[in-house]
Design an enzyme around this catalytic site. Sequence first.
Site, short mmCIF file in Angstrom:
data_model
loop_
_atom_site.label_atom_id
_atom_site.label_comp_id
_atom_site.label_asym_id
_atom_site.label_seq_id
_atom_site.Cartn_x
_atom_site.Cartn_y
_atom_site.Cartn_z
CG HIS B 204 -1.48 1.43 1.83
ND1 HIS B 204 -2.75 1.42 1.23
CD2 HIS B 204 -1.10 2.14 2.26
CE1 HIS B 204 -3.80 2.63 1.78
NE2 HIS B 204 -2.58 3.46 1.45
CD GLU B 205 2.09 3.48 3.40
OE1 GLU B 205 2.20 4.40 3.06
OE2 GLU B 205 1.33 3.46 4.60
CG HIS B 208 0.51 5.93 -0.28
ND1 HIS B 208 -0.55 6.71 -1.64
CD2 HIS B 208 -0.51 5.82 0.71
CE1 HIS B 208 -1.40 6.44 -0.75
NE2 HIS B 208 -1.63 5.76 0.63
CD GLU B 286 -4.43 6.43 1.91
OE1 GLU B 286 -4.31 5.21 2.18
OE2 GLU B 286 -4.21 7.54 1.93
#
Lengths: 195, 660
Positions: B204-205, B208, B286
């Site tokens: 997930h990070e 980003h 997100e």
Amino acid sequence: MMLIWIVLGLLVAVILYTITVYNGLVRLKTALANSFAQIDVQLKRRYDLIPNLVETAKAYMKHERETLEAVITARNQGLAAMRMLSQNPADAAQIGKLAQAESQLRSGLQSLSVVMESYPDLKANTTMQQMMEELTSTENKISFARQAFNDSVMEYNTARQVFPSNVVAGLFNFTAAQSFEIENPREREAVAVKF
Amino acid sequence: MRQQSGASSLSGNAGSTLGAAGEARGFATNFFQQQAQARRNTWRIFALFWLAIAATVIFTTVVIAFFLSHSEEFADKSQVHQGQFVFHPEVLLWSTLGTLAVVGFGYLRRRWMLAKGGKAVATSLGGRLVERRSEQSDERRLLNVVDEMALAARIPSPPVYLLDNERSINAFAAGYHPTDAVVGVTRGSIQRLNRDELQGLMAHEFSHIFNGDMRLNMQMVCWIGGLEAISTFGRSLMRSASNRSSSSRKKNGGGGVILGLALFVIGILGTFLASLLRAAISRQREHLADASALQFTRNPYGIGGVLWKIWKLKDGGLNSPYAKEVSHFFLSSASGAGTASYFDFGFFNTHPALETRLQRVCPELLRDGSRPPGVDRDFFERVESPIEQRIEIPVPQSAKLAGAVSLLRQATEQASALGASLEGTPAGGLGTSLLRFAFREATMAKSLALAVANIRPTPTTPTDDELRQQLDAWLATVDQPELERLQLLNLSLPALRETPEEERRNWLGELEQLQLPDDSSDARFCMLLLAYLIFALHPDRRTPLRAPSQAERLLATHQLLSFAAQVGHEVAAEREQAYAAGWMTMKRKLPGLAAQPLAQLHIAHLVHAFRVLKATPPLTLAEIHQSLDRVLGFDRRLKGAEAALVQALRTATGAPNWSR
């Protein structure tokens, strides 16, 4: 006069567009090659890891000589095949040997982790735990590297198929890339490393 | 470039060339569609965001232009006549320049404030760089997982920071460029997440980083800063204009107030609208990151498990006061559940509701009673009830001898009667003449103390051997040998105190210098007993340290917690975690310190720590005791040696005892 300028302008636009698409395709192709190299790196890493693992296990497993030897033999065969392949990547016989060694290695490691269940001391050993973590991680890295390669292939193939990039791709002979498929379905299974 | 290539791949046959992992696990692969949708939504909202910025700027310009065209002062200085048409070129020029100056100032100011690289953000949050060559098993696992995800995301592996003081599950990515990016993880994450979930969290990070979300966010925040500058400018204009008009009673002052008010209102409205849109974009990013986490891991229970755990634990909040400012970096809202207010309809949330995210990522987990793999009933108990209550210590049997001993010291007949009455009880097993005698006579008490501490005196007398045999035989029959040994030591103290001061000083001095092996658990326990003995008896060590400083107190706590972690836990990694868990409850912390290895801890350190704690004010002392309880209770078992440590410390520092 006006017409000439318009045609010239269009020509420049087309050339600029072609350059952009060409560069984009080259970038994707380089990413592809890099993704493929990663798989290689991780396979090698595993071959380096296994002797240490077996050395540690040896100290505890007095009666499992066969299991350990099977793992080491498969590892050595795999490594040899890989060395040969790096000299001549198209050697079909060596690819076959590599695949065979890989599948032997997998089953060897699998039975090793089963055997390990009956050696609580070994499982509790910090070095062994670290090594098993490294092995788990390497197995994961191999499969993630394959997956990343396949994602790269997909991006590249899509980029060279959509209109109008496909014209540029055809012009400069960007051939379709092949994704990494494993024929033998059993080989897809990662080694289950249990603690 | 990345975004384009990613987006264009969607139009193709998305699901057909998935990696082996995805196909083998066999689940719906709609994450490419989800990514495409999130990207489309982003750009739509982003267009609205630009519209809001542009509208605010244009509106501001028009208002200033209107004011200028009606201003006497401006008409005096320029060729424009007062009341002339608003869109006179000169008016327009000056008003545009003015607006741009204000907005530009706000933009650049914010930009300058945000110009920190990823490392600076991570350190300001209390992060510690996890070294590449770290040998600790949980850190090794974390680094491996990061490498795995870097491979899957096809970006270089970033530096990893660990937020040691954060117990919740959360993570962040910072840095405006993939080469400058870092990821940070809370300690709670690496403790509570399994390997797959850690992968999901990191994936997930990485999304980003990969999608340039931090840069996008910075852009928006800076523009919002620009709009804020308009309202700030308007407010200060209002204030100065009203001051001026009240002091000089100049007719023109009223215009300044009206202009100020107008700019203030425009600025506020623009900021409000832009913040709303920024939050909406952030929520889309997100969703994009969640969908990318699925792409990278091909495992819905990775990121799904993380979201589920945060959702169920209702705990994503961070302790760091700085966390609020950078909450948009985090996996889930960093300010925790405490921010919900009556005004909060979720419009300003930078993160979508966890349920919404789970619905997209792994809807199975939303069903009642379903859990991610590997989560048992125990999970909630383990995390929900950290050992807050004080540790209860069973009463050792030898404590029952205490009455007999005090009477024995007076050598009365009553004593032997009491001793005889204990004969049938378990404690009575100890009631042999020799042991009883040991409590009365100094030389024998010395022998007993040494036997209890498992130290063989150099000239060994036959009595020593006999005493030792009896003691060992008795200890083999009791439930808590460590507690009994501590209690026996306690019982021998009165007799030992009768030895002359000089003799005691020499004897205890020798004991203090004793080098104990640092690898056996009994040696660790023995170290505690000796430290306790020295603290209780040594003429120079008995007194509490005079006014210990904050630093001394922290050092003493550090040494005690290190010792406690090593008494109670055999595995090195567990020790480190237990040690870190101990610091969690402390208000003042020693940042970035690992447990001190036992080889560097000496008896004298422990004695010193006892003395420092003895001089510590009750509230701080209670805090230290609590964190000690947490270290010892980390594995949710209280071993004999651990109980003895708590007991010894409570007695030594004057904290409430079991006999309360």
